[in-house]
Design an enzyme around this catalytic site. Structure first.
Site, PDB file in Angstrom:
ATOM      1  N   GLY A  18       0.830  -1.195   0.000  1.00 30.36           N
ATOM      2  CA  GLY A  18       0.000   0.000   0.000  1.00 30.36           C
ATOM      3  C   GLY A  18       0.863   1.242   0.000  1.00 30.36           C
ATOM      4  O   GLY A  18       1.997   1.222   0.481  1.00 30.36           O
ATOM      5  N   SER A  21       0.335   9.362   0.329  1.00 30.69           N
ATOM      6  CA  SER A  21       1.096  10.549  -0.051  1.00 30.69           C
ATOM      7  C   SER A  21       2.361  10.713   0.777  1.00 30.69           C
ATOM      8  O   SER A  21       3.325  11.336   0.336  1.00 30.69           O
ATOM      9  CB  SER A  21       0.222  11.799   0.093  1.00 30.69           C
ATOM     10  OG  SER A  21      -0.244  11.927   1.431  1.00 30.69           O
ATOM     11  N   ASP A 135     -13.945   8.123   9.916  1.00 29.75           N
ATOM     12  CA  ASP A 135     -13.640   7.822   8.505  1.00 29.75           C
ATOM     13  C   ASP A 135     -13.890   6.345   8.208  1.00 29.75           C
ATOM     14  O   ASP A 135     -13.096   5.695   7.529  1.00 29.75           O
ATOM     15  CB  ASP A 135     -12.196   8.198   8.180  1.00 29.75           C
ATOM     16  CG  ASP A 135     -11.948   8.310   6.671  1.00 29.75           C
ATOM     17  OD1 ASP A 135     -12.936   8.451   5.918  1.00 29.75           O
ATOM     18  OD2 ASP A 135     -10.781   8.253   6.257  1.00 29.75           O
TER      19      ASP A 135
END
Length: 246
Positions: A18, A21, A135
């Site tokens: 994975g 940024s 989230d």
């Protein structure tokens, strides 16, 4: 989290599984007990450049407070070197819940119930520790070797204190609650809203609110503009979705 100190030399690093940024996640194996972990490697330079220090600290502090729960990734070790921070967490042998939904198209009632029971149990535990995830989405739900779920990615979480401000969250577009969009408020109910969106997606195959742009998606959320397909959906699932998406 274990008090025993570790460094990168204590692990054999494998493939990158994975990338974000300012971080990469690697599959890694402990040289001591041969257990497989996921190690999140965060670039100090990019953390500062992208002003993400706050979110890195939130994730670490939240996982430390949560400790061990079968439905949540465990943070086993943290360490650092000159260039990077390292978070050693559970490895998801069966990937993300989102990948399973995409592969299957949608999940049947029995499998949906299997995952929803686990998800609600884990979220209730998170809330019992005075934490809001903020989230929740299928990408942030991992599957272990037994195909049981583990909630991850606590970078947007909020640890509630007596004088806390629970406004201004960083929820993902299709799962953001109306309270956040209309009033800039995100309490425990925001996680339950996200659970409603996830329940819909598991049984239907896509999120309930999906516009051609983020703005149009938000408009659909504010006006509760969603519907079920014409084919048969169990009434109890429709009822539960309608109770959560309010």
């Amino acid at each position: 989290m274990s008090s025993r100190k570790r460094t990168s030399k204590d692990f054999h690093f494998g493939t990158c599984i994975g990338e974000g940024s300012y971080s990469k996640v690697y599959k890694a194996v402990s040289i001591h007990n041969h257990k497989t972990f996921a190690i999140k490697v965060l670039s100090k330079k990019h953390i500062v450049k992208e002003k993400k220090t706050k979110y890195v600290n939130i994730e670490k502090n939240t996982l430390n407070r949560l400790g061990h729960h079968s439905g949540i990734v465990t943070l086993y070790y943290t360490f650092q070197d000159v260039e990077s921070l390292y978070f050693v967490i559970d490895f998801a042998f069966n990937g993300e819940l989102l990948s399973l939904v995409r592969k299957m198209g949608s999940l049947n009632e029995q499998v949906t119930k299997y995952y929803m029971i686990q998800l609600i149990d884990a979220v209730q535990f998170i809330h019992s520790k005075n934490i809001i995830h903020r989230d929740l989405k299928p990408e942030n739900i991992l599957l272990n070797h037994d195909w049981k779920l583990m909630i991850t990615d606590f970078g947007a979480a909020k640890i509630l204190e007596d004088d806390t401000n629970i406004n201004s969250a960083n929820s993902s577009g299709e799962y953001v609650s109306p309270e956040l969009l209309k009033y800039n408020h995100c309490g425990f109910e925001c996680d339950y809203w996200a659970i409603g969106c996830i329940l819909y997606q598991l049984i239907i195959g896509h999120p309930p609110f999906k516009g051609t742009t983020e703005y149009l998606t938000f408009e659909k959320i504010i006006h509760l503009d969603y519907k079920f397909p014409n084919y048969y959906i169990p009434m109890k699932i429709k009822h539960l979705v309608s109770k959560l998406l309010v």
